[in-house]
Design a protein around this motif. Sequence first.
Motif, PDB file in Angstrom:
ATOM      1  N   ASP A 120       0.833  -1.211   0.000  1.00 42.59           N
ATOM      2  CA  ASP A 120       0.000   0.000   0.000  1.00 42.59           C
ATOM      3  C   ASP A 120       0.864   1.256   0.000  1.00 42.59           C
ATOM      4  N   PHE A 121       1.935   1.237   0.795  1.00 45.01           N
ATOM      5  CA  PHE A 121       2.848   2.385   0.883  1.00 45.01           C
ATOM      6  C   PHE A 121       3.547   2.629  -0.456  1.00 45.01           C
ATOM      7  N   VAL A 122       4.052   1.563  -1.069  1.00 42.49           N
ATOM      8  CA  VAL A 122       4.781   1.696  -2.332  1.00 42.49           C
ATOM      9  C   VAL A 122       3.841   2.140  -3.447  1.00 42.49           C
ATOM     10  N   ARG A 123       2.624   1.614  -3.442  1.00 45.51           N
ATOM     11  CA  ARG A 123       1.664   2.001  -4.478  1.00 45.51           C
ATOM     12  C   ARG A 123       1.421   3.514  -4.454  1.00 45.51           C
ATOM     13  N   GLU A 124       1.292   4.074  -3.265  1.00 44.56           N
ATOM     14  CA  GLU A 124       1.101   5.518  -3.140  1.00 44.56           C
ATOM     15  C   GLU A 124       2.372   6.264  -3.535  1.00 44.56           C
ATOM     16  N   ARG A 125       3.516   5.759  -3.122  1.00 44.11           N
ATOM     17  CA  ARG A 125       4.792   6.425  -3.390  1.00 44.11           C
ATOM     18  C   ARG A 125       5.103   6.489  -4.879  1.00 44.11           C
ATOM     19  N   LEU A 126       4.758   5.438  -5.623  1.00 42.75           N
ATOM     20  CA  LEU A 126       5.144   5.337  -7.029  1.00 42.75           C
ATOM     21  C   LEU A 126       3.969   5.566  -7.968  1.00 42.75           C
ATOM     22  N   LEU A 127       2.955   6.229  -7.481  1.00 44.58           N
ATOM     23  CA  LEU A 127       1.728   6.444  -8.254  1.00 44.58           C
ATOM     24  C   LEU A 127       1.996   7.124  -9.585  1.00 44.58           C
ATOM     25  N   GLY A 128       2.975   8.019  -9.616  1.00 42.53           N
ATOM     26  CA  GLY A 128       3.237   8.797 -10.823  1.00 42.53           C
ATOM     27  C   GLY A 128       3.880   8.028 -11.964  1.00 42.53           C
ATOM     28  N   TYR A 129       4.271   6.781 -11.731  1.00 44.19           N
ATOM     29  CA  TYR A 129       4.965   6.027 -12.775  1.00 44.19           C
ATOM     30  C   TYR A 129       4.031   5.141 -13.595  1.00 44.19           C
ATOM     31  N   GLY A 130       2.755   5.196 -13.291  1.00 46.52           N
ATOM     32  CA  GLY A 130       1.746   4.536 -14.112  1.00 46.52           C
ATOM     33  C   GLY A 130       1.979   3.060 -14.347  1.00 46.52           C
ATOM     34  N   GLN A 131       1.869   2.650 -15.608  1.00 46.93           N
ATOM     35  CA  GLN A 131       1.920   1.235 -15.962  1.00 46.93           C
ATOM     36  C   GLN A 131       3.336   0.669 -16.006  1.00 46.93           C
ATOM     37  N   ARG A 132       4.333   1.505 -15.756  1.00 45.46           N
ATOM     38  CA  ARG A 132       5.707   0.991 -15.735  1.00 45.46           C
ATOM     39  C   ARG A 132       5.993   0.182 -14.478  1.00 45.46           C
ATOM     40  N   ILE A 133       5.131   0.289 -13.467  1.00 44.28           N
ATOM     41  CA  ILE A 133       5.338  -0.446 -12.228  1.00 44.28           C
ATOM     42  C   ILE A 133       4.087  -1.271 -11.911  1.00 44.28           C
ATOM     43  N   MET A 134       4.279  -2.550 -11.644  1.00 44.84           N
ATOM     44  CA  MET A 134       3.191  -3.463 -11.291  1.00 44.84           C
ATOM     45  C   MET A 134       3.500  -4.056  -9.915  1.00 44.84           C
ATOM     46  N   LEU A 135       2.588  -3.902  -8.977  1.00 42.20           N
ATOM     47  CA  LEU A 135       2.825  -4.309  -7.594  1.00 42.20           C
ATOM     48  C   LEU A 135       1.940  -5.477  -7.206  1.00 42.20           C
ATOM     49  N   PHE A 136       2.528  -6.389  -6.407  1.00 40.40           N
ATOM     50  CA  PHE A 136       1.805  -7.589  -5.998  1.00 40.40           C
ATOM     51  C   PHE A 136       2.032  -7.860  -4.515  1.00 40.40           C
ATOM     52  N   HIS A 137       0.944  -8.020  -3.772  1.00 38.61           N
ATOM     53  CA  HIS A 137       1.022  -8.485  -2.388  1.00 38.61           C
ATOM     54  C   HIS A 137       1.102 -10.000  -2.443  1.00 38.61           C
ATOM     55  N   ASP A 138       2.321 -10.515  -2.302  1.00 39.28           N
ATOM     56  CA  ASP A 138       2.519 -11.958  -2.450  1.00 39.28           C
ATOM     57  C   ASP A 138       3.904 -12.325  -1.927  1.00 39.28           C
ATOM     58  N   ASN A 139       4.158 -13.605  -1.838  1.00 38.03           N
ATOM     59  CA  ASN A 139       5.472 -14.139  -1.489  1.00 38.03           C
ATOM     60  C   ASN A 139       6.271 -14.312  -2.779  1.00 38.03           C
ATOM     61  N   TYR A 140       7.550 -13.967  -2.756  1.00 36.93           N
ATOM     62  CA  TYR A 140       8.344 -14.088  -3.981  1.00 36.93           C
ATOM     63  C   TYR A 140       8.484 -15.529  -4.445  1.00 36.93           C
ATOM     64  N   LEU A 141       8.100 -16.480  -3.615  1.00 36.70           N
ATOM     65  CA  LEU A 141       8.089 -17.878  -4.058  1.00 36.70           C
ATOM     66  C   LEU A 141       7.044 -18.105  -5.148  1.00 36.70           C
ATOM     67  N   HIS A 142       6.128 -17.160  -5.308  1.00 34.23           N
ATOM     68  CA  HIS A 142       5.098 -17.250  -6.342  1.00 34.23           C
ATOM     69  C   HIS A 142       5.461 -16.420  -7.569  1.00 34.23           C
ATOM     70  N   LEU A 143       6.742 -16.117  -7.733  1.00 38.61           N
ATOM     71  CA  LEU A 143       7.184 -15.320  -8.876  1.00 38.61           C
ATOM     72  C   LEU A 143       6.775 -15.957 -10.199  1.00 38.61           C
ATOM     73  N   ASP A 144       6.890 -17.273 -10.311  1.00 42.70           N
ATOM     74  CA  ASP A 144       6.491 -17.966 -11.535  1.00 42.70           C
ATOM     75  C   ASP A 144       5.039 -17.657 -11.895  1.00 42.70           C
ATOM     76  N   LEU A 145       4.162 -17.770 -10.898  1.00 44.46           N
ATOM     77  CA  LEU A 145       2.733 -17.541 -11.134  1.00 44.46           C
ATOM     78  C   LEU A 145       2.481 -16.098 -11.562  1.00 44.46           C
ATOM     79  N   ILE A 146       3.184 -15.155 -10.926  1.00 41.32           N
ATOM     80  CA  ILE A 146       3.008 -13.734 -11.253  1.00 41.32           C
ATOM     81  C   ILE A 146       3.449 -13.458 -12.690  1.00 41.32           C
ATOM     82  N   LEU A 147       4.620 -13.965 -13.064  1.00 45.69           N
ATOM     83  CA  LEU A 147       5.117 -13.740 -14.423  1.00 45.69           C
ATOM     84  C   LEU A 147       4.221 -14.409 -15.456  1.00 45.69           C
TER      85      LEU A 147
END
Length: 290
Positions: free
Chosen positions: A59-86
């Motif tokens: 939530d904090f990062v989403r607000e902080r980086l709001l101005g970068y639009g679609q260049r940043i995609m944020l996920f509340h997840d464990n990095y062990l699920h990186l495969d699923l996210i990609l």
Amino acid sequence: MDFHQPVLLTEVAEIMNLARDRGCYCDCTAGGGGHLERFLQMTRRAQFIGIDWDPEAIDFVRERLLGYGQRIMLFHDNYLHLDLILDRLGIREINGVFFDFGVSGHQLASDDRGFSFDRDCPLTMNMSPDNRSLSECLAQADKNEIMRVLKDYGDVRNYRRVGSMIFEQRKKLRTTAELRDLVVRNTPKPYQIKNLRRVFQALRIWVNRELDNIESGLPLAFARLAPGGRQCVIAYHSGEDRLVKKQFNQWHQEGVGRKLNKKVLRPSVSEIEYNPRSRSARLRAIEKCA
């Protein structure tokens, strides 16, 4: 919220080889978004993925980086699920991946996390609400496991005595203040502060399965790197750094990776002065061979 200053920021940004300004990169431990913000500032076209299993961090990062639009995609997840996210994003390969295994200032100061012995909080110690709490872990552990955790994850002085007392009192322990008092009563005065840090660190690593996650997460991320892609890791605990060093050495010896720094990189004296948290940071990086 206090998520601390990002550590080794200049070094990480340089190693990630962002000058190419293309492709997709992933910060698997987004935290307060300090590294991600620098990556975005240095590029105009590259895309970035940020992952963190702490919903408050996302939530904090989403607000902080709001101005970068679609260049940043944020996920509340464990990095062990990186495969699923990609796979969900339709991304086959990434050009760089970054891990920072530190605990944020916000997490340490939180009244409901229980990471710090300076605060009186419930015995939770979980980085994600989905994780088991420390109280639940202690209720299911035997004495030998608790002693092993203190010894292996914290190098705790007199771990046998402290572990035995935690085991005996585990059903009565409800707060960090009670745990702190137990450790203090069973530790010689000159070593109390150091032992408190080590006990709380060891229990936090155990509750969140941090070393298991690192051991599984590093190869998972490396497998999704494009040839020439780089994996950059900051560790703070000797157990973390041992796993990173061992894995990087293995890839280097097998010829699938090329280590980018022969010796571990550490913060400069000036960085430590303005950001004391960086004192124990150790940076390693590897490039995937074609």
